[in-house]
Design a protein around this motif. Structure first.
Motif: not given
Length: 482
Positions: A273-280, A285-290
């Motif tokens: 929901a937070i990171v577009p799957w194309t960038a994860a 890491s998606p965790f760092v992006r959050v």
């Protein structure tokens, strides 16, 4: 049954000597910690890339398999608590050859997995110390965890408890913070009349739909999901050293069921929901992006520490279970006797040192070619655990049939839905193993695994014939003297 004289009691007696010092509370945390490793923190990005938002379905399928496996294992473990665990069950309910194959394949896979974890640890240390030689990190952390395992099972349990506590705390904080971001974004979007927002559940379908890679992408990502759940089976191995195995295993099963669903599925749902799957998982890491979205200072450093702890926890657990598997093999006569001897504190130290071979292998690879060898080691090491998981379902089916045929009493813990659930788990695991042959990253799983089973089978029969010949010669000499 084929366990020899005395039924399964013979195997329990054969593996006697280990200290029963693990409490139910520590067993529960060990089970939870086993299910939360680098597969969630690191593998999730790779899985998202394979399936897109449909990765949620992949992890639901993976969770289903893991829960079915835990149910089968819990039932057999409560009935027969021993460190040989599913290897000993396969020996007793299917045959000595199967027990030999399961234990050696699982042992080999996890010895190699120890090498992959310690190699990853060296890479994580480069975040803070870029000029630190990889082999130095490998030797330092390896010596520390070998010492922890050699000390006593009580020390192992305490260390693994706190490793798991750190991982669980990190995930709970992540869920709270990520949930706050999503709810805040949803409120802002509603207030703006439903306009587009960077964060929100619309990300599930905004980039090619919910299944951008189709059903095949979802199914291939199940391999990563299964890899993420590896080590949940260690609760059955640890039951051989539990103070109250019935209570500990039953409680750990229920706790793991709940947390698998909560931690994995809720975490991935929030990430998507937070990171577009194309960038994860592409740039970071998606965790760092959050964490960056919240403006958390030092987000990358915090995440790197959590990943380091997850890798240390996985390595600690793998050293433990490989040591107990080699101990069980030795006590069954399938490995030299010295690996079945115990220290004054009840630890099979010789088996521990042998099980540390993966560390030496990793140290060499870290000098020669660490990055290119890492994925290869992961795919090869995965076979042992995948094969063991498949055979756990097969063994459970035979376990129930034998008990029914013998008119045994009621079980203290029962797997729901037998035989349908057991057969479903076996079919799914067989399909996943077959699927590895059609994926680039895991193609070596079967290419290595099937010939390896052939080598193990040949070694078993050679050893079996040699032992039978020695016994016959001994009997003949005794007869000629008389």
């Amino acid at each position: 049954m084929s366990a020899g004289e005395g039924g399964f009691d013979y195997i329990i007696e054969r593996e006697r000597g280990l200290r029963r010092d693990l409490t139910a509370r520590r067993m529960t945390m060990i089970a939870i910690g086993g299910a939360i490793g680098t597969g969630l923190f690191l593998g999730s990005g790779f899985a998202i890339g394979l399936a897109g938002p449909g990765v949620l379905v992949s992890y639901v399928i993976g969770a289903l398999i893991a829960l079915l496996l835990m149910g089968c294992l819990a039932e057999m473990t409560v009935a027969h608590p021993t460190s040989g665990s599913f290897g000993a069950y396969a020996e007793h309910y299917i045959g000595p050859l199967t027990g030999y194959l399961v234990r050696y394949a699982y042992w080999t896979g996890n010895v190699l997995a120890v090498g992959t974890e310690v190699t990853a640890i060296a890479l994580y240390m480069h975040f803070w110390f870029p000029s630190l030689p990889g082999w130095l990190s490998i030797v330092g952390f390896s010596a520390l965890l070998i010492a922890v395992n050699a000390r006593s099972v009580n020390v192992f349990g305490a260390v693994e408890y706190w490793f798991s506590a750190i991982k669980v705390t990190a995930i709970v904080l992540f869920i709270v913070l990520a949930g706050f971001i999503v709810l805040r974004a949803s409120g802002a979007q509603a207030g703006a009349g439903g306009g587009a927002a960077a964060v929100g559940f619309h990300n599930y379908t905004a980039y090619g739909g919910f299944l951008p890679k189709g059903a095949w992408g979802v199914w291939v990502a199940v391999i990563i999901a299964i890899f993420s759940y590896f080590s949940v089976e260690m609760i059955a191995v640890a039951a051989g050293e539990a103070a109250q195995p019935e209570v500990a295993v039953s409680r750990a099963f229920r706790s793991t069921v709940f947390r698998l669903i909560l931690f994995y599925l809720l975490t991935l749902a929030l990430v998507l929901a937070i990171v577009p799957w194309t960038a994860a998982g592409i740039e970071e890491s998606p965790f760092v992006r959050v964490m960056r979205a919240l403006g958390v200072p030092g987000a990358a450093g915090i995440f790197n520490f959590v990943i380091l702890v997850a890798a240390l926890s996985a390595m600690n657990s793998q050293l433990y279970i490989t040591t107990r598997m080699m101990f069980s093999l030795s006590r069954a006569g399938h490995a030299p006797r010295r690996f079945g001897t115990l220290s004054r504190r009840g630890v099979p130290v010789q088996a521990l040192l042998l099980s540390s071979l993966g560390i030496a292998f990793a140290a060499v690879l870290s000098v020669v070619s660490p990055k290119s060898a890492y994925i290869l080691m992961v795919s090869i090491s995965a076979f042992g655990t995948m094969f063991a998981w498949l055979m756990i379902f097969v063994t459970h089916y035979r376990f129930r049939r034998e008990r029914s045929r013998a008119g045994a009493g009621p079980l203290r813990f029962r797997m729901f839905g037998y035989p349908a659930t057991t057969l479903l788990g076996a079919a799914l695991m067989a399909a996943i193993l077959l699927t590895t042959a059609f994926t680039d990253a895991f193609r070596m799983t079967l290419v290595f695994g099937l010939p390896f089973l052939g080598v193990l089978t040949a070694s078993y029969w050679i050893r079996h014939r040699r032992g039978a010949r020695s016994s016959a010669e001994f009997a003949q000499r005794g007869h000629s003297r008389s």
